[in-house]
Enzyme design. Structure first.
Site, PDB file in Angstrom:
ATOM      1  N   ASP A  51     -12.543  -6.591   4.525  1.00  0.00           N
ATOM      2  CA  ASP A  51     -13.088  -6.873   5.862  1.00  0.00           C
ATOM      3  C   ASP A  51     -14.548  -6.421   5.915  1.00  0.00           C
ATOM      4  O   ASP A  51     -14.866  -5.339   6.392  1.00  0.00           O
ATOM      5  CB  ASP A  51     -12.241  -6.140   6.911  1.00  0.00           C
ATOM      6  N   ASP A  64     -14.304  -5.943  11.507  1.00  0.00           N
ATOM      7  CA  ASP A  64     -13.802  -6.283  12.834  1.00  0.00           C
ATOM      8  C   ASP A  64     -12.275  -6.247  12.896  1.00  0.00           C
ATOM      9  O   ASP A  64     -11.669  -6.611  13.884  1.00  0.00           O
ATOM     10  CB  ASP A  64     -14.306  -7.664  13.267  1.00  0.00           C
ATOM     11  N   GLU A  93     -13.281 -14.117   3.499  1.00  0.00           N
ATOM     12  CA  GLU A  93     -12.837 -12.760   3.139  1.00  0.00           C
ATOM     13  C   GLU A  93     -11.435 -12.816   2.542  1.00  0.00           C
ATOM     14  O   GLU A  93     -11.137 -12.152   1.531  1.00  0.00           O
ATOM     15  CB  GLU A  93     -12.851 -11.870   4.383  1.00  0.00           C
ATOM     16  N   ASP A 152      -2.135 -17.262   9.184  1.00  0.00           N
ATOM     17  CA  ASP A 152      -2.755 -17.336  10.516  1.00  0.00           C
ATOM     18  C   ASP A 152      -1.786 -18.002  11.491  1.00  0.00           C
ATOM     19  O   ASP A 152      -1.962 -19.156  11.907  1.00  0.00           O
ATOM     20  CB  ASP A 152      -4.076 -18.101  10.429  1.00  0.00           C
ATOM     21  N   ASN A 180      -1.141 -17.491  14.683  1.00  0.00           N
ATOM     22  CA  ASN A 180      -1.591 -17.828  16.042  1.00  0.00           C
ATOM     23  C   ASN A 180      -2.750 -18.825  16.051  1.00  0.00           C
ATOM     24  O   ASN A 180      -3.259 -19.198  17.110  1.00  0.00           O
ATOM     25  CB  ASN A 180      -1.973 -16.571  16.821  1.00  0.00           C
ATOM     26  N   ASP A 200      -5.921 -18.612  15.247  1.00  0.00           N
ATOM     27  CA  ASP A 200      -7.226 -18.209  15.769  1.00  0.00           C
ATOM     28  C   ASP A 200      -8.307 -18.178  14.694  1.00  0.00           C
ATOM     29  O   ASP A 200      -9.420 -17.724  14.936  1.00  0.00           O
ATOM     30  CB  ASP A 200      -7.140 -16.846  16.450  1.00  0.00           C
ATOM     31  N   GLU A 211      -0.342 -10.003  10.446  1.00  0.00           N
ATOM     32  CA  GLU A 211      -0.182 -11.298   9.779  1.00  0.00           C
ATOM     33  C   GLU A 211      -0.291 -11.154   8.267  1.00  0.00           C
ATOM     34  O   GLU A 211       0.472 -11.782   7.516  1.00  0.00           O
ATOM     35  CB  GLU A 211      -1.239 -12.280  10.302  1.00  0.00           C
ATOM     36  N   ASP A 258      19.870  34.767 -16.307  1.00  0.00           N
ATOM     37  CA  ASP A 258      18.630  34.273 -15.719  1.00  0.00           C
ATOM     38  C   ASP A 258      17.686  34.032 -16.884  1.00  0.00           C
ATOM     39  O   ASP A 258      17.260  34.986 -17.554  1.00  0.00           O
ATOM     40  CB  ASP A 258      18.027  35.317 -14.777  1.00  0.00           C
ATOM     41  N   HIS A 280      25.904  37.605 -18.725  1.00  0.00           N
ATOM     42  CA  HIS A 280      27.247  37.460 -18.168  1.00  0.00           C
ATOM     43  C   HIS A 280      28.063  36.462 -18.984  1.00  0.00           C
ATOM     44  O   HIS A 280      27.513  35.681 -19.777  1.00  0.00           O
ATOM     45  CB  HIS A 280      27.156  36.994 -16.714  1.00  0.00           C
ATOM     46  N   SER A 327      14.273  38.606 -24.738  1.00  0.00           N
ATOM     47  CA  SER A 327      15.414  38.529 -25.644  1.00  0.00           C
ATOM     48  C   SER A 327      16.138  37.215 -25.429  1.00  0.00           C
ATOM     49  O   SER A 327      15.762  36.413 -24.581  1.00  0.00           O
ATOM     50  CB  SER A 327      16.351  39.724 -25.415  1.00  0.00           C
TER      51      SER A 327
END
Length: 641
Positions: free
Chosen positions: A195, A199, A206, A231, A233, A235, A242, A451, A507, A595
């Protein structure tokens, strides 16, 4: 600013002066070129949208827009924030004041993927690396259930070394676009690029230039028909709605966009959803407008200054997942199973350099062969005695500060002030309930034993392909002749590597009876991946270790190997031969140092969890906690089929 009003009719637009077209198209090319340039500066190829895995509609949860709107800190230095999700990290610009306004990032969410984003704040240091001063976590899945798209939340930033201390606050906004809104957002973005007169609509010329930029030759020949279809509509201009409708309609037939205008990658090789994801993330990066910088794997990498970047450029170091050998041994990355996020392990840079010199060269290993083995044993013995002395307690605060990003200190039974020596601090038990055991009533589900950073393989052969590079490793060499039965030879192998900052009690992964203990004397090499990934060293088969056999109803016999390492001369067991144990029960502990525990299952006894195997095949360790699921008994699975 443009080349005529977007409200001109189709005939007027198509009859534009031919001499003006090269400059117009050049202007559009420049816009996309600038978009590419911004993207390349902020988003490395290793993290580009083209490298995202393809998603199904069932996997796709949405694209979350995370905005860091404002922050208040209790210090006055310059700082920046990082956002980490999964294997991607992004950072804001550096703040010159106590607060910053609006930095944002779009994040792809998968239904079974990472959803806990960590926000970390660093004091800046341009030379080396910055200091982590605070963090918080955001569950992005909670955004899926929110009605409003403008909710702001004030989150406390917690001190990494103590979650009870607040160092500041940050204002966060997060919402998830639905696919329709994402398409409209994308249409708005590309419309703004083409654009020229700004506008808010596209004239035919474009529109034609935009179609040409999409790289679809068929669409380029049908520009007039496409413009008329868009387009609705009549215009003489195409609005955002659109354009969005046209893109969606054509996507169902044949996509207008054959290549991404930002990165140039070819589209249409997958489906509408993945093309939409690609384009949305690409355009988001390309704007460079208050968008966080990408291309980082971890927050630590994002915090490094130009000295580290210079070392990467000079190939003195590299930063990636995989085997820790050569320049890639400059950092150790692991995958946090809880948060599904990559993290860098905390380890002193000088120690990394010394380990590379010793364990990844023939010269270094030759020194060990000529007497350094005895030296390592002697050092470990002396260090063990020192860590049991009252004077060693003064090392505790420094240890906590160095490993402040790791929070296992906060869930121990004894307080730090109640311990008299460093080893008492090091081997503290966990608070009750800190590590819940998965499926405690089911003995056919094995759990993680420590862990640790875990590597899991279906066989010893797989472990040699993806992780263990010592030329003499074997199951028989690991277990020794006395306990190694033929069933173990081709069995599954699980390695639990404990780093110094971890909870150092181990564990039982399974329920059963402890049959025997076998002590195997040996060296005290480090168990760090830099040594394990070295072809010159055979850590697991040469180190001091204790092998125990646990007889189970669901997994057959399981070999449990506790391996000593540098600075770890002492392995203490809390169970004896003949004891019946439940999975999750404590088995023993290591005194100070890093470890390893290795569990060997008989062939076809266990189906290891898919995520653990998948990470291991990438030579990527998974950060796990005691009690997390490890796998399921194949015998029980077959009996229930």
């Amino acid at each position: 600013m443009g080349h005529g009003s977007s409200k001109s009719n189709l005939q007027d637009s198509s009859d534009c002066n031919e001499d003006s077209k090269p400059s117009v198209r050049a202007r559009l090319r420049r816009r996309f070129h600038n978009l590419r340039h911004k993207r390349s500066c902020t988003y490395s190829s290793s993290s580009s949208s083209s490298n995202l895995k393809l998603l199904t509609s069932e996997d796709f949860a949405g694209i979350a827009l995370l905005q860091l709107t404002r922050a208040e800190m209790k210090f006055k230095d310059k700082w920046f924030a990082c956002v980490s999700l999964g294997e991607r990290t992004f950072r804001t610009a550096t703040s010159d004041q106590l607060s910053f306004i609006s930095s944002e990032k779009k994040l792809l969410l998968e239904r079974n993927g990472p959803h806990i984003a960590r926000i970390s704040v660093f004091e800046t240091n341009k030379l080396s690396k910055s200091n982590l001063v605070g963090y918080c976590e955001v569950d992005l899945f909670e955004c899926l259930t929110r009605d409003s798209t403008s909710d702001f939340e004030v989150l406390d930033l917690l001190d990494p070394s103590s979650s009870n201390i607040v160092v500041g606050s940050i204002i966060v906004s997060c919402f998830v676009e639905d696919p329709i809104e994402t398409e409209k957002s994308f249409a708005k973005r590309i419309l703004s690029i083409a654009d020229y007169n700004e506008d808010g609509t596209l004239s035919f010329s474009e529109f034609a230039d935009l179609i040409n930029a999409f790289g679809n030759q068929v669409a380029a020949r049908e520009k007039e028909e496409l413009f008329k279809a868009a387009d609705r509509n009549g215009d003489g201009a195409v609005s955002i709605d659109e354009l969005s409708d046209l893109l969606a309609t054509q996507q169902e037939k044949e996509s207008l966009i054959s290549s991404c205008p930002v990165c140039g990658d070819t589209l249409g090789n997958s489906d509408k959803l993945n093309d939409m994801i690609h384009l949305t993330l690409c355009f988001d990066e390309g704007t460079g407008n208050q968008v966080m910088t990408g291309g980082f794997l971890t927050e630590k990498q994002a915090s490094y200054g130009w000295l580290f970047k210079m070392s990467e450029w000079a190939h003195c170091s590299s930063y990636d997942v995989g085997l820790n050998s050569g320049s890639s041994a400059s950092s150790i990355l692991v995958f946090d199973r809880r948060t599904k996020r990559l993290v860098e392990e905390a380890i002193d840079g000088k120690i990394i350099l010394s380990m590379r010199a010793i364990y990844q060269s023939k010269i270094g290993l030759s020194l060990i062969d000529k007497g350094a083995k005895e030296l390592l044993n002697s050092i470990s013995e002396k260090q063990g005695k020192r860590m049991n002395s009252v004077e060693s307690a003064k090392d505790i605060p420094k240890f906590i500060i160095f490993f402040k990003a790791w929070s296992s200190f906060l869930v121990r039974k004894e307080t730090i002030v109640s311990v008299g020596t460093f080893n008492e601090f090091f081997i503290r038990e966990l608070k009750s309930g800190a590590r819940p055991i998965a499926f405690p009533e089911r003995d056919d589900v094995a759990v993680c034993a420590a862990d640790s950073r875990l590597m899991a393989f279906k066989s010893a052969e797989d472990s040699l392909r993806f992780w263990i590079k010592g030329r003499k490793f074997s199951i028989q060499g690991l277990l020794g002749m006395e306990v190694c039965s033929p069933e173990f030879i081709n069995g599954s192998l699980v390695i639990f590597r404990l780093a110094p900052q971890d909870y150092h009690r181990f564990h039982f992964p399974v329920s059963g009876t402890v049959e025997k203990f076998v002590n195997i004397p040996g060296c005290l090499y480090t168990v760090n991946p830099i040594a394990v990934n070295s072809k010159y060293c055979n850590v697991f088969t040469e180190n001091k270790r204790v092998v125990s056999i646990v007889s189970t109803a669901d997994f057959g016999k399981v070999a449990f190997v506790a391996i000593g390492a540098t600075m770890v001369g002492s392995i203490t067991f809390s169970k004896k031969e003949g004891d019946y144990v439940k999975k999750g029960d404590e088995f023993g502990y290591f005194s100070f140092g890093g470890s390893t525990v290795i569990c060997v299952f008989e062939k076809d006894a266990i189906k290891i969890d898919d995520d653990l195997l998948a990470n291991s095949e990438r030579s990527l360790e998974t950060l796990v906690s005691v009690g997390m699921t490890l796998g399921v008994s194949r015998n029980r699975m077959e009996s229930t089929c």
